[in-house]
Design a protein around this motif. Structure first.
Motif, PDB file in Angstrom:
ATOM      1  N   ASN A  77      -6.927  -1.177  -5.439  1.00  0.00           N
ATOM      2  CA  ASN A  77      -7.457  -1.195  -4.294  1.00  0.00           C
ATOM      3  C   ASN A  77      -6.622  -1.226  -2.937  1.00  0.00           C
ATOM      4  O   ASN A  77      -6.656  -0.414  -2.146  1.00  0.00           O
ATOM      5  CB  ASN A  77      -8.623  -2.032  -3.921  1.00  0.00           C
ATOM      6  CG  ASN A  77      -9.617  -1.925  -4.978  1.00  0.00           C
ATOM      7  OD1 ASN A  77      -9.844  -0.797  -5.447  1.00  0.00           O
ATOM      8  ND2 ASN A  77     -10.649  -2.824  -5.071  1.00  0.00           N
ATOM      9  N   TRP A  78      -5.699  -1.994  -3.180  1.00  0.00           N
ATOM     10  CA  TRP A  78      -4.715  -2.142  -2.020  1.00  0.00           C
ATOM     11  C   TRP A  78      -3.743  -0.918  -1.953  1.00  0.00           C
ATOM     12  O   TRP A  78      -3.618  -0.485  -1.140  1.00  0.00           O
ATOM     13  CB  TRP A  78      -3.868  -3.325  -2.349  1.00  0.00           C
ATOM     14  CG  TRP A  78      -2.732  -3.681  -1.239  1.00  0.00           C
ATOM     15  CD1 TRP A  78      -1.409  -3.221  -1.898  1.00  0.00           C
ATOM     16  CD2 TRP A  78      -2.568  -4.086  -0.195  1.00  0.00           C
ATOM     17  NE1 TRP A  78      -0.637  -3.641  -0.522  1.00  0.00           N
ATOM     18  CE2 TRP A  78      -1.286  -3.859   0.358  1.00  0.00           C
ATOM     19  CE3 TRP A  78      -3.677  -4.340   0.858  1.00  0.00           C
ATOM     20  CZ2 TRP A  78      -1.127  -4.243   1.674  1.00  0.00           C
ATOM     21  CZ3 TRP A  78      -3.417  -4.633   2.081  1.00  0.00           C
ATOM     22  CH2 TRP A  78      -2.112  -4.592   2.312  1.00  0.00           C
ATOM     23  N   SER A  81      -5.571   1.839  -0.580  1.00  0.00           N
ATOM     24  CA  SER A  81      -5.671   1.913   0.885  1.00  0.00           C
ATOM     25  C   SER A  81      -4.389   2.429   1.642  1.00  0.00           C
ATOM     26  O   SER A  81      -4.437   2.856   2.632  1.00  0.00           O
ATOM     27  CB  SER A  81      -6.129   0.428   1.269  1.00  0.00           C
ATOM     28  OG  SER A  81      -5.146  -0.245   0.891  1.00  0.00           O
ATOM     29  N   LEU A  84      -3.851   6.343   1.205  1.00  0.00           N
ATOM     30  CA  LEU A  84      -4.825   6.979   2.126  1.00  0.00           C
ATOM     31  C   LEU A  84      -4.208   7.342   3.615  1.00  0.00           C
ATOM     32  O   LEU A  84      -4.539   8.325   3.973  1.00  0.00           O
ATOM     33  CB  LEU A  84      -6.055   6.198   2.470  1.00  0.00           C
ATOM     34  CG  LEU A  84      -7.150   6.992   3.089  1.00  0.00           C
ATOM     35  CD1 LEU A  84      -7.763   8.388   2.432  1.00  0.00           C
ATOM     36  CD2 LEU A  84      -8.411   6.156   3.146  1.00  0.00           C
ATOM     37  N   TRP A  85      -3.508   6.332   4.206  1.00  0.00           N
ATOM     38  CA  TRP A  85      -2.896   6.591   5.451  1.00  0.00           C
ATOM     39  C   TRP A  85      -1.311   7.078   5.328  1.00  0.00           C
ATOM     40  O   TRP A  85      -1.001   7.658   6.317  1.00  0.00           O
ATOM     41  CB  TRP A  85      -3.260   5.262   6.487  1.00  0.00           C
ATOM     42  CG  TRP A  85      -2.364   4.225   5.940  1.00  0.00           C
ATOM     43  CD1 TRP A  85      -2.572   3.062   5.237  1.00  0.00           C
ATOM     44  CD2 TRP A  85      -0.816   3.821   6.480  1.00  0.00           C
ATOM     45  NE1 TRP A  85      -1.604   2.232   4.898  1.00  0.00           N
ATOM     46  CE2 TRP A  85      -0.521   2.746   5.991  1.00  0.00           C
ATOM     47  CE3 TRP A  85       0.023   4.648   7.177  1.00  0.00           C
ATOM     48  CZ2 TRP A  85       0.897   2.458   6.124  1.00  0.00           C
ATOM     49  CZ3 TRP A  85       1.477   4.309   7.223  1.00  0.00           C
ATOM     50  CH2 TRP A  85       1.724   3.001   6.807  1.00  0.00           C
ATOM     51  N   TRP A 138      -9.328  11.495   2.288  1.00  0.00           N
ATOM     52  CA  TRP A 138     -10.431  10.712   1.881  1.00  0.00           C
ATOM     53  C   TRP A 138     -11.202  11.472   1.104  1.00  0.00           C
ATOM     54  O   TRP A 138     -11.925  11.138   0.178  1.00  0.00           O
ATOM     55  CB  TRP A 138     -11.182   9.997   2.819  1.00  0.00           C
ATOM     56  CG  TRP A 138     -12.371   9.560   2.618  1.00  0.00           C
ATOM     57  CD1 TRP A 138     -12.713   8.277   2.087  1.00  0.00           C
ATOM     58  CD2 TRP A 138     -13.654   9.987   2.833  1.00  0.00           C
ATOM     59  NE1 TRP A 138     -14.136   8.196   1.771  1.00  0.00           N
ATOM     60  CE2 TRP A 138     -14.578   9.180   2.215  1.00  0.00           C
ATOM     61  CE3 TRP A 138     -14.186  11.361   3.467  1.00  0.00           C
ATOM     62  CZ2 TRP A 138     -15.930   9.883   2.470  1.00  0.00           C
ATOM     63  CZ3 TRP A 138     -15.412  11.641   3.407  1.00  0.00           C
ATOM     64  CH2 TRP A 138     -16.275  10.867   2.777  1.00  0.00           C
ATOM     65  N   GLN A 141     -10.325  11.851  -2.816  1.00  0.00           N
ATOM     66  CA  GLN A 141      -9.854  10.555  -3.189  1.00  0.00           C
ATOM     67  C   GLN A 141     -10.787   9.919  -4.042  1.00  0.00           C
ATOM     68  O   GLN A 141     -12.036   9.874  -3.737  1.00  0.00           O
ATOM     69  CB  GLN A 141      -9.361   9.459  -2.225  1.00  0.00           C
ATOM     70  CG  GLN A 141      -8.573   8.301  -2.432  1.00  0.00           C
ATOM     71  CD  GLN A 141      -8.086   7.412  -1.384  1.00  0.00           C
ATOM     72  OE1 GLN A 141      -8.468   7.113  -0.466  1.00  0.00           O
ATOM     73  NE2 GLN A 141      -7.066   6.807  -1.685  1.00  0.00           N
ATOM     74  N   GLY A 143     -11.011   6.198  -5.628  1.00  0.00           N
ATOM     75  CA  GLY A 143     -10.485   4.829  -6.016  1.00  0.00           C
ATOM     76  C   GLY A 143     -11.588   4.108  -6.588  1.00  0.00           C
ATOM     77  O   GLY A 143     -12.791   4.415  -6.916  1.00  0.00           O
ATOM     78  N   VAL A 145     -12.687   1.448  -4.816  1.00  0.00           N
ATOM     79  CA  VAL A 145     -13.718   0.948  -4.010  1.00  0.00           C
ATOM     80  C   VAL A 145     -14.735   2.114  -3.743  1.00  0.00           C
ATOM     81  O   VAL A 145     -14.133   3.263  -3.288  1.00  0.00           O
ATOM     82  CB  VAL A 145     -13.061   0.332  -2.676  1.00  0.00           C
ATOM     83  CG1 VAL A 145     -13.943   0.240  -1.461  1.00  0.00           C
ATOM     84  CG2 VAL A 145     -11.795  -0.580  -2.770  1.00  0.00           C
ATOM     85  N   LEU A 148     -13.752   4.445  -0.741  1.00  0.00           N
ATOM     86  CA  LEU A 148     -12.690   5.297  -0.945  1.00  0.00           C
ATOM     87  C   LEU A 148     -12.959   6.383  -1.602  1.00  0.00           C
ATOM     88  O   LEU A 148     -11.785   7.348  -2.063  1.00  0.00           O
ATOM     89  CB  LEU A 148     -11.489   4.527  -1.138  1.00  0.00           C
ATOM     90  CG  LEU A 148     -11.175   3.412  -0.075  1.00  0.00           C
ATOM     91  CD1 LEU A 148      -9.881   2.702  -0.461  1.00  0.00           C
ATOM     92  CD2 LEU A 148     -10.885   4.084   1.479  1.00  0.00           C
ATOM     93  N   SER A 163      -5.573  12.961  -2.989  1.00  0.00           N
ATOM     94  CA  SER A 163      -5.722  12.544  -1.652  1.00  0.00           C
ATOM     95  C   SER A 163      -4.227  12.690  -0.929  1.00  0.00           C
ATOM     96  O   SER A 163      -4.029  13.168  -0.016  1.00  0.00           O
ATOM     97  CB  SER A 163      -6.265  11.318  -1.390  1.00  0.00           C
ATOM     98  OG  SER A 163      -5.356  10.477  -2.162  1.00  0.00           O
TER      99      SER A 163
END
Length: 196
Positions: A77-78, A81, A84-85, A138, A141, A143, A145, A148, A163
């Motif tokens: 998950n980390w 994230s 994603l950015w 997004w 993506q 993920g 989560v 996400l 993504s």
């Protein structure tokens, strides 16, 4: 023939200290870099206070990973994230440096005040392109989560995660289109050298 006693006592303590040295040395640089980045954003705290805040935040994240029901899931998950950015950010940076400026930057202008610098304060074309790439990334993506998991990835791509590709391409393309109206710094020179 090696005696079994060599692997216990003092020797095991020395090995443990050697193992601990690597993460400590690495994280000192991470905390220091994060504190400098926060200072560059204009946060009015001392470098020591910022390093302390970053160190505590890093410690809390580590504790979260340790006590999470599944370390692999929490770590995944980390990483998602971050991806994603980072992808749209990379798209804007690469489009600006390699395509728009052709690898030429006036380094002296970077150190002038935003009011006087040819680069200005906030590059709104870059900000808009970043958020466009963020949304595009997004949408494709997949993920762990649920928040996400983009609708295109889950609905049309059977869970394929593209993504990173969409984030880079969309943000870079949007930036190039929007930045046509902006003026680049005059007398741009090769990176690492200042205008004479």
């Amino acid at each position: 023939m090696v005696k079994r006693g060599w692997f216990g006592g003092v020797a095991s303590l020395l090995v443990l200290l050697m193992v601990l040295h690597g993460p400590i040395a690495t994280n000192i640089l991470n905390v220091y870099s994060a504190a400098l980045a926060a200072l560059s954003m204009g946060i009015r705290l001392s470098r020591t206070a910022l390093a302390l805040v970053v160190g505590i935040a890093g410690y809390l994240v580590t504790v979260y990973f340790i006590f999470a029901p599944s370390f692999a899931k929490a770590f995944d998950n980390w990483m998602i994230s971050l991806l994603l950015w980072m992808s749209p950010w990379a798209g804007v940076v690469m489009a600006d440096f390699f395509l728009k400026r052709k690898g030429q930057i006036d380094v002296a202008e970077l150190y002038r005040s935003p009011e006087a610098s040819a680069y200005g304060d906030i590059n709104w074309s870059g900000m808009i392109a970043f958020f466009a790439g963020l949304i595009a990334g997004w949408s494709v993506q997949d993920g762990l989560v649920p928040a996400l998991q983009g609708p295109i990835s889950t609905g049309l791509l059977a869970g394929a995660d593209l993504s990173w590709l969409f984030g880079i391409v969309v943000s870079g393309a949007v930036y190039l289109v929007l930045s046509r109206r902006t003026v680049t710094a005059p007398a741009a020179v090769a990176t690492g050298t200042a205008a004479q």
